[in-house]
Motif scaffolding. Structure first.
Motif, PDB file in Angstrom:
ATOM      1  N   ALA A   1      26.430  13.992  25.268  1.00  0.00           N
ATOM      2  CA  ALA A   1      26.356  15.444  25.492  1.00  0.00           C
ATOM      3  C   ALA A   1      25.038  15.818  26.165  1.00  0.00           C
ATOM      4  CB  ALA A   1      26.513  16.185  24.170  1.00  0.00           C
ATOM      5  N   GLY A   2      23.923  15.246  25.675  1.00  0.00           N
ATOM      6  CA  GLY A   2      22.632  15.543  26.282  1.00  0.00           C
ATOM      7  C   GLY A   2      22.555  15.096  27.728  1.00  0.00           C
ATOM      8  N   ILE A   3      23.058  13.899  28.011  1.00  0.00           N
ATOM      9  CA  ILE A   3      23.056  13.394  29.388  1.00  0.00           C
ATOM     10  C   ILE A   3      23.966  14.243  30.274  1.00  0.00           C
ATOM     11  CG2 ILE A   3      23.754  11.439  30.830  1.00  0.00           C
ATOM     12  CD1 ILE A   3      22.798   9.617  28.547  1.00  0.00           C
ATOM     13  N   ALA A   4      25.106  14.683  29.733  1.00  0.00           N
ATOM     14  CA  ALA A   4      26.002  15.550  30.501  1.00  0.00           C
ATOM     15  C   ALA A   4      25.295  16.843  30.879  1.00  0.00           C
ATOM     16  CB  ALA A   4      27.262  15.850  29.693  1.00  0.00           C
ATOM     17  N   GLY A   5      24.496  17.394  29.952  1.00  0.00           N
ATOM     18  CA  GLY A   5      23.738  18.610  30.268  1.00  0.00           C
ATOM     19  C   GLY A   5      22.739  18.379  31.390  1.00  0.00           C
ATOM     20  N   PHE A   6      22.029  17.263  31.345  1.00  0.00           N
ATOM     21  CA  PHE A   6      21.069  16.957  32.407  1.00  0.00           C
ATOM     22  C   PHE A   6      21.774  16.789  33.745  1.00  0.00           C
ATOM     23  CE2 PHE A   6      18.548  14.118  35.027  1.00  0.00           C
ATOM     24  CZ  PHE A   6      17.273  14.643  34.901  1.00  0.00           C
ATOM     25  N   LEU A   7      22.909  16.093  33.748  1.00  0.00           N
ATOM     26  CA  LEU A   7      23.613  15.815  35.003  1.00  0.00           C
ATOM     27  C   LEU A   7      24.188  17.076  35.633  1.00  0.00           C
ATOM     28  CD1 LEU A   7      25.496  12.507  34.072  1.00  0.00           C
ATOM     29  CD2 LEU A   7      23.556  12.758  35.636  1.00  0.00           C
ATOM     30  N   ILE A   8      24.743  17.974  34.835  1.00  0.00           N
ATOM     31  CA  ILE A   8      25.336  19.175  35.413  1.00  0.00           C
ATOM     32  C   ILE A   8      24.252  20.074  36.001  1.00  0.00           C
ATOM     33  CG2 ILE A   8      25.334  20.600  33.313  1.00  0.00           C
ATOM     34  CD1 ILE A   8      28.102  20.439  35.997  1.00  0.00           C
ATOM     35  N   VAL A   9      23.071  20.093  35.389  1.00  0.00           N
ATOM     36  CA  VAL A   9      21.959  20.859  35.962  1.00  0.00           C
ATOM     37  C   VAL A   9      21.455  20.187  37.232  1.00  0.00           C
ATOM     38  CG1 VAL A   9      19.595  21.640  35.552  1.00  0.00           C
ATOM     39  CG2 VAL A   9      21.310  21.890  33.760  1.00  0.00           C
ATOM     40  N   LEU A  10      21.418  18.866  37.242  1.00  0.00           N
ATOM     41  CA  LEU A  10      21.032  18.149  38.454  1.00  0.00           C
ATOM     42  C   LEU A  10      21.956  18.498  39.610  1.00  0.00           C
ATOM     43  CD1 LEU A  10      19.353  15.838  39.827  1.00  0.00           C
ATOM     44  CD2 LEU A  10      21.149  14.278  39.074  1.00  0.00           C
ATOM     45  N   GLU A  11      23.248  18.572  39.334  1.00  0.00           N
ATOM     46  CA  GLU A  11      24.226  18.851  40.388  1.00  0.00           C
ATOM     47  C   GLU A  11      24.195  20.318  40.807  1.00  0.00           C
ATOM     48  OE1 GLU A  11      27.829  20.280  42.118  1.00  0.00           O
ATOM     49  OE2 GLU A  11      27.478  20.534  39.972  1.00  0.00           O
ATOM     50  N   ARG A  12      24.089  21.222  39.848  1.00  0.00           N
ATOM     51  CA  ARG A  12      24.122  22.653  40.165  1.00  0.00           C
ATOM     52  C   ARG A  12      22.776  23.174  40.633  1.00  0.00           C
ATOM     53  NH1 ARG A  12      27.753  25.202  35.172  1.00  0.00           N
ATOM     54  NH2 ARG A  12      29.743  24.254  35.810  1.00  0.00           N
ATOM     55  N   GLY A  13      21.692  22.590  40.128  1.00  0.00           N
ATOM     56  CA  GLY A  13      20.359  23.013  40.534  1.00  0.00           C
ATOM     57  C   GLY A  13      19.800  24.182  39.763  1.00  0.00           C
ATOM     58  N   THR A  14      20.533  24.721  38.767  1.00  0.00           N
ATOM     59  CA  THR A  14      20.039  25.846  37.987  1.00  0.00           C
ATOM     60  C   THR A  14      20.124  25.530  36.505  1.00  0.00           C
ATOM     61  OG1 THR A  14      22.244  26.887  37.970  1.00  0.00           O
ATOM     62  CG2 THR A  14      20.719  27.542  39.724  1.00  0.00           C
ATOM     63  N   LEU A  15      19.228  26.147  35.740  1.00  0.00           N
ATOM     64  CA  LEU A  15      19.139  25.892  34.308  1.00  0.00           C
ATOM     65  C   LEU A  15      19.106  27.221  33.563  1.00  0.00           C
ATOM     66  CD1 LEU A  15      18.714  23.893  31.967  1.00  0.00           C
ATOM     67  CD2 LEU A  15      16.263  24.007  32.430  1.00  0.00           C
ATOM     68  N   ASN A  16      19.929  27.321  32.517  1.00  0.00           N
ATOM     69  CA  ASN A  16      20.017  28.541  31.726  1.00  0.00           C
ATOM     70  C   ASN A  16      20.344  28.174  30.288  1.00  0.00           C
ATOM     71  OD1 ASN A  16      21.991  30.841  30.574  1.00  0.00           O
ATOM     72  ND2 ASN A  16      20.512  31.792  31.958  1.00  0.00           N
ATOM     73  N   TYR A  17      19.911  28.997  29.355  1.00  0.00           N
ATOM     74  CA  TYR A  17      20.111  28.682  27.937  1.00  0.00           C
ATOM     75  C   TYR A  17      21.579  28.698  27.533  1.00  0.00           C
ATOM     76  CZ  TYR A  17      21.135  33.543  26.654  1.00  0.00           C
ATOM     77  OH  TYR A  17      21.720  34.781  26.524  1.00  0.00           O
ATOM     78  N   ASN A  18      22.458  29.234  28.375  1.00  0.00           N
ATOM     79  CA  ASN A  18      23.882  29.307  28.071  1.00  0.00           C
ATOM     80  C   ASN A  18      24.687  28.191  28.724  1.00  0.00           C
ATOM     81  OD1 ASN A  18      24.647  31.265  26.245  1.00  0.00           O
ATOM     82  ND2 ASN A  18      24.483  32.935  27.733  1.00  0.00           N
ATOM     83  N   VAL A  19      24.027  27.211  29.341  1.00  0.00           N
ATOM     84  CA  VAL A  19      24.755  26.200  30.116  1.00  0.00           C
ATOM     85  C   VAL A  19      25.767  25.453  29.255  1.00  0.00           C
ATOM     86  CG1 VAL A  19      22.897  24.502  29.774  1.00  0.00           C
ATOM     87  CG2 VAL A  19      24.509  24.200  31.644  1.00  0.00           C
ATOM     88  N   GLY A  20      25.406  25.115  28.037  1.00  0.00           N
ATOM     89  CA  GLY A  20      26.329  24.383  27.168  1.00  0.00           C
ATOM     90  C   GLY A  20      27.437  25.252  26.625  1.00  0.00           C
ATOM     91  N   TRP A  21      27.100  26.480  26.257  1.00  0.00           N
ATOM     92  CA  TRP A  21      28.108  27.398  25.717  1.00  0.00           C
ATOM     93  C   TRP A  21      29.192  27.675  26.745  1.00  0.00           C
ATOM     94  CZ3 TRP A  21      30.573  29.248  21.851  1.00  0.00           C
ATOM     95  CH2 TRP A  21      31.251  30.463  21.934  1.00  0.00           C
TER      96      TRP A  21
END
Length: 377
Positions: free
Chosen positions: A287-307
């Motif tokens: 789950a943690g790695i999936a969060g890092f990868l999706i931000v890498l691909e999208r280029g943006t980070l927000n506290y709601n990314v997982g929700w």
């Protein structure tokens, strides 16, 4: 045999009209898509029936985007499915494990970038507001690798701590109390991130000079940039790693046995606590790695990314069959591709609705999911 098959098919269509309607809808969409790709339009009395004009390269782009999203959903869904099959509860905090991995991984990446690129690493709210977007797999590959490893390791640490504090004392209370507890854990984790990093959204990766590979199509090309390729390679490699763990290791066999029958596993001497810890380690790490990868691909980070991903992950897990690791992967990929391919017909605002509609429609035909009866294997 053929007559018997036809009779069985006809009886199914009569007894289950929803399945028949689903088949007709899928058939219509397929014919319409072929007509659009061929540039042919059909109408009757001035009313458009199907067809039109859609570039093949555009459809291929939708499929590629859907595959990328689906791999993230499937990767994160592995842990959710394992938690359900082995610990017997739906963990609503799983989305915030993704957020934890995203923030911890990217903060670690900026720490490395500080020493290699002289990048500022302001803390707290400033991390999201003023930190320069200079980190990519091209100019800071070491930072990305460290961030990837840190996202998994730190999330695992948080998950094990939460298990010791919250879930372990409640493990014999049943699935419903654990589910309710997981909702509280999710809210606590989400607003802990808000307290430290704030609510702002910003870009965290350098996007201006990321090289792309142009995949040739019959009417153009489809670009695949380095961050997308990194996500695909990492996600597929980790999925094969999970397969190897479950099928080729003694611990994986113990996990499958416990998922099938927990009481029998305890009687036969399987170390159930070790299996539980491994479940949290694998599920939390992915789950943690999936969060890092999706931000890498999208280029943006927000506290709601997982929700925002959690409902899609649940959809993929349910579609594939609750409790099936391979079902979670397959269901996630189907959900991702369906949501993006739907953009051929509908506006992007409704893509998420299509993902849930696909889940509901498939469950009308197969209520237990596509991989029903298959647990952690």
């Amino acid at each position: 045999m053929a007559a018997s098959d036809d009779s069985s098919l006809g009886r199914t269509l009569v007894e289950r009209p929803a399945v028949a309607a689903l088949g007709l809808a899928i058939g219509y969409l397929l014919v319409d898509l072929v007509a659009k790709l061929a540039g042919v339009e059909f109408g009757l009395a001035g009313v458009h029936l199907l067809g039109g004009s859609t570039a093949f390269s555009q459809v291929a782009r939708y499929v590629l985007d859907g595959l990328i999203v689906g791999l993230v959903i499937g990767l994160a869904g592995v842990g959710l499915s394992m938690t359900y099959s082995i610990l017997s509860f739906a963990n609503f905090a799983h989305g915030d494990y993704i957020t934890t991995g995203a923030f911890s991984g990217w903060f670690a990446a900026y720490v490395v970038a500080f020493f290699t690129l002289n990048v500022d690493i302001p803390f707290g709210e400033a991390f999201l507001v003023t930190a320069p977007s200079l980190v990519s797999v091209v100019n800071a590959p070491l930072a990305v690798v460290v961030g990837l490893l840190a996202s998994g390791a730190i999330t695992v640490g948080v998950v094990l701590l939460l298990d010791r504090i919250v879930y372990e004392p409640m493990r014999d209370k049943g699935g419903i109390p654990l589910l309710i507890a997981s909702i509280g854990v999710a809210l606590a984790m989400r607003y802990a991130v808000v307290f430290v990093f704030g609510t702002s959204t910003r870009g965290v990766t350098e996007t201006g000079s990321i090289p792309s590979l142009d995949i040739p199509m019959i009417d153009g090309t489809v670009p695949l940039n380095a961050h997308e390729a990194t996500l695909i390679v990492a996600a597929v490699s980790l999925m094969f790693g999970v397969h190897f763990l479950l099928q080729r290791t003694k611990l994986g066999k113990a996990m499958r046995a416990m998922a099938d029958n927990k009481d029998l596993a305890q009687v036969t001497g399987i170390p159930t606590e070790r299996v539980v810890r491994t479940t949290w380690i694998v599920g939390g790490g992915l789950a943690g790695i999936a969060g890092f990868l999706i931000v890498l691909e999208r280029g943006t980070l927000n506290y709601n990314v997982g929700w925002r991903l959690l409902l899609l992950i649940f959809s993929g897990v349910i579609l594939g069959g609750i409790g099936s690791v391979y079902g979670a992967i397959g269901g996630g990929i189907i959900i991702g591709i369906a949501s993006r391919l739907s953009l051929v017909w509908i506006p992007s605002d409704f893509a998420r609705v299509v993902a849930f509609a696909v889940m509901i429609l498939v469950l009308l035909y197969r209520p237990s999911g596509l991989f029903s009866g298959v647990k952690t294997a």
